[in-house]
Motif scaffolding. Structure first.
Motif, PDB file in Angstrom:
ATOM      1  N   ASN A   1      12.078  29.580   3.813  1.00 48.37           N
ATOM      2  CA  ASN A   1      11.720  30.938   4.236  1.00 48.37           C
ATOM      3  C   ASN A   1      11.486  31.849   3.037  1.00 48.37           C
ATOM      4  N   ASN A   2      11.058  31.234   1.929  1.00 48.24           N
ATOM      5  CA  ASN A   2      10.763  31.953   0.687  1.00 48.24           C
ATOM      6  C   ASN A   2      12.012  32.572   0.068  1.00 48.24           C
ATOM      7  N   GLY A   3      13.156  31.938   0.289  1.00 51.84           N
ATOM      8  CA  GLY A   3      14.397  32.421  -0.284  1.00 51.84           C
ATOM      9  C   GLY A   3      14.586  31.948  -1.707  1.00 51.84           C
TER      10      GLY A   3
ATOM     11  N   ARG B   1      10.383  43.056  11.786  1.00 49.86           N
ATOM     12  CA  ARG B   1      11.210  43.898  10.916  1.00 49.86           C
ATOM     13  C   ARG B   1      11.708  45.153  11.627  1.00 49.86           C
TER      14      ARG B   1
ATOM     15  N   GLN C   1      12.365  29.536  14.081  1.00 46.36           N
ATOM     16  CA  GLN C   1      12.213  30.778  13.330  1.00 46.36           C
ATOM     17  C   GLN C   1      12.769  31.988  14.071  1.00 46.36           C
TER      18      GLN C   1
ATOM     19  N   TRP D   1      18.725  34.544   6.820  1.00 43.77           N
ATOM     20  CA  TRP D   1      17.445  33.961   7.227  1.00 43.77           C
ATOM     21  C   TRP D   1      16.531  33.805   6.023  1.00 43.77           C
ATOM     22  N   GLY D   2      16.634  34.720   5.064  1.00 47.97           N
ATOM     23  CA  GLY D   2      15.780  34.674   3.884  1.00 47.97           C
ATOM     24  C   GLY D   2      16.423  34.048   2.666  1.00 47.97           C
ATOM     25  N   ASP D   3      17.575  33.394   2.825  1.00 50.33           N
ATOM     26  CA  ASP D   3      18.209  32.706   1.694  1.00 50.33           C
ATOM     27  C   ASP D   3      17.578  31.348   1.428  1.00 50.33           C
TER      28      ASP D   3
ATOM     29  N   ARG E   1      19.172  41.563   0.367  1.00 51.74           N
ATOM     30  CA  ARG E   1      17.952  40.860  -0.037  1.00 51.74           C
ATOM     31  C   ARG E   1      17.814  39.500   0.639  1.00 51.74           C
ATOM     32  N   SER E   2      18.905  39.008   1.190  1.00 49.36           N
ATOM     33  CA  SER E   2      18.885  37.676   1.786  1.00 49.36           C
ATOM     34  C   SER E   2      18.265  37.636   3.177  1.00 49.36           C
ATOM     35  N   THR E   3      17.850  38.774   3.727  1.00 48.80           N
ATOM     36  CA  THR E   3      17.215  38.778   5.050  1.00 48.80           C
ATOM     37  C   THR E   3      15.702  38.600   4.965  1.00 48.80           C
ATOM     38  N   ASN E   4      15.157  38.621   3.745  1.00 49.36           N
ATOM     39  CA  ASN E   4      13.704  38.496   3.557  1.00 49.36           C
ATOM     40  C   ASN E   4      12.947  39.587   4.330  1.00 49.36           C
TER      41      ASN E   4
END
Length: 497
Positions: free
Chosen positions: A52-54, A458, A74, A46-48, A328-331
């Motif tokens: 989504n600021n990846g 989260r 989202q 989701w955060g990649d 780290r890719s989940t943001n």
């Protein structure tokens, strides 16, 4: 005068005959028969994505997310926190545990195709979205990663695991049986191949593309250099152009290999990151480069729809099969691949459909991959089969802007085991518009967690003691769903009880 009258009569007959031909055959858009493209990444977090600021540069997905005719989802959920089960849910609209696709099909660590059978094939008794659309007059095609059974009849311990795309409604297909390198895809299958990338020192495993012909199952006959995403795009482009020329509606399923291991990027995409101001390692350049290669392929696909004049009447759905392997890719979302926490199942999601979506929306409406089949049935006016429970829902009213609440929970269960269904050790979750309840069982000891996803995406605060009534209601729904799954398992007869 007589010639004039004959010409006039002939002209009237032509107009009448033309008006009787369905608009989709004439090449005119019809929302009753839209083309459908379902594109799915592999292990994309989701955060990649950049929107989504990846850390990955994804200009095509950014543009799609901002499109006037798209909804940025989202809270898009995968049908499972791992690969094969999600692929099963999106095709059937049913939770994968109902027909014993418990986990990812592991073909063993071999470097060669067709060595060990995939032990959890998609049963041939399941009704797939491809079969529904083919019966409705659509052309159907599959290009990419299958991972739901073997292409050849391999027998080990008496099990027949034959289950390829052609047996599940796809007329045209080129598929890999499992994961493949994201570049130089099948080069490991050719002894003296020169297309293995210089910076990748290990010889890639042999994972080739296969299809079914009159001569049997055949593989792609030569090494495929370059990025795998662009090879899939080339198959898709050829297929779409053919269907437009035939004036036939189509369903196209594109499950990319990016960004599952082994992720490799060609120099074109690695250089984007190696030359960036922010410092990326060589491994990160491969990871994010593979994502950027897929992003460019998706951009070419959107441009093709525009070029051919079919963009308005095409439902284009993009998502991922599960959360990322990289934390780290989940943001910041809790968990990752193999977890029922948000980081393992909340994935990127965008739907674009100009004929139906009139303005851009960023939505918290919960959508899950199993919604595809019931949505397609709703669009086509096809009555759902009443002999089996469907876990997904039609999101057509949501796409049309008529609904903003899901009002039906999303269930997920993972780590169920053969002959020990809902026993000893497993996890089940129920996700509603607002809350998520997680049931964790270890050694037959039960633990519950309750999260308010509207305020706490989260999942940092367990509210189990704060809302006993809500907890009781959700536990009751979980128990009812578990019993429904047990009954499905008994009916399907997958020899586990």
């Amino acid at each position: 005068m007589m010639h004039y009258l004959l010409d006039l009569v002939r002209f009237v007959w032509i107009i009448l005959a033309y008006s009787m031909v369905p608009s989709v055959v004439r090449g005119i858009a019809s929302t009753a028969t839209p083309n459908v493209i379902f594109a799915m990444a592999d292990d994309l977090g989701w955060g990649d994505v950049e929107y989504n600021n990846g850390s990955a540069f994804t200009p095509s997905l950014n543009e799609m997310a901002r499109s006037d005719n798209a909804i940025l989802l989202q809270r898009h959920y995968s049908g499972s926190p791992v690969c094969s089960p999600t692929r099963a849910t999106l095709l059937t609209g049913r939770n994968h545990n109902r027909y014993c696709v418990w986990n990812s099909n592991n073909a063993g660590g071999s470097l060669k195709d067709f060595i060990r059978p995939q032990k959890m094939p998609l049963p041939l008794s399941e009704i797939t979205v491809a079969e529904v659309m083919r019966n409705a007059g659509y052309s159907t095609a599959f290009f990419g990663k299958w991972h739901l059974g073997d292409f050849k009849p391999l027998r080990r311990r008496g099990n027949n695991t034959l289950s390829h795309p052609g047996l599940h409604g796809f007329e045209q297909w080129w598929a890999t049986g499992r994961s493949a390198p994201t570049a130089t895809t099948n080069c490991g299958c050719f002894q003296n191949s020169t297309c293995i990338l210089g910076h990748y020192t290990d010889r890639p495993m042999c994972t080739n593309y296969y299809t079914n012909t009159s001569d049997g199952i055949v593989g792609w006959p030569q090494p495929i250099p370059g990025d795998d995403s662009h090879f899939i795009w080339s198959l898709a482009e050829k297929y779409i152009r053919e269907q437009v020329n035939l004036q036939k509606p189509f369903f196209l399923y594109l499950p990319f290999h990016s960004v599952h291991k082994p992720y490799i990027a060609t120099d074109q995409y690695r250089e984007i990151y190696l030359k960036a101001k922010m410092k990326y390692t060589s491994k990160e350049a491969d990871y994010y480069g593979a994502i950027s290669a897929m992003d460019e392929a998706l951009g070419k696909l959107r441009n093709l729809l525009q070029e051919l004049g079919i963009k308005n009447n095409t439902l284009f759905w993009f998502t991922s099969d599960n959360g990322p392997l990289k934390p780290r890719s989940t943001n910041g979302l809790r968990g990752r691949k193999s977890s029922l926490y948000e980081g393992g199942v909340r994935v990127p999601g965008i739907i674009e459909w100009p004929d139906v979506i009139s303005s851009n929306r960023v939505s918290q409406f919960p959508v899950v991959s199993s919604d595809l089949l019931p949505t397609v049935q709703d669009i086509l006016g096809v009555k759902p089969s009443d002999d089996r429970p469907i876990d997904g829902i039609s999101i057509l009213p949501f796409l049309q802007g008529k609904e903003n609440k899901r009002n039906q929970p999303i269930f997920s269960a993972f780590k169920l085991k053969k002959r020990r269904v809902f026993q000893e050790q497993y996890r089940v979750s129920i996700t509603t518009d607002k809350y998520k309840l997680m049931e964790t069982v270890r050694n037959n000891t039960v633990q519950y967690e309750l999260f308010d996803l509207e305020k706490d995406a989260r999942e940092s605060s367990n509210l189990i003691n704060d809302y006993p009534d809500i907890t009781s209601q959700l536990i009751e729904q979980i128990e009812q769903w578990k019993e429904s799954v047990r009954q499905s398992i008994k009916k399907i007869g997958c020899n586990i009880l």
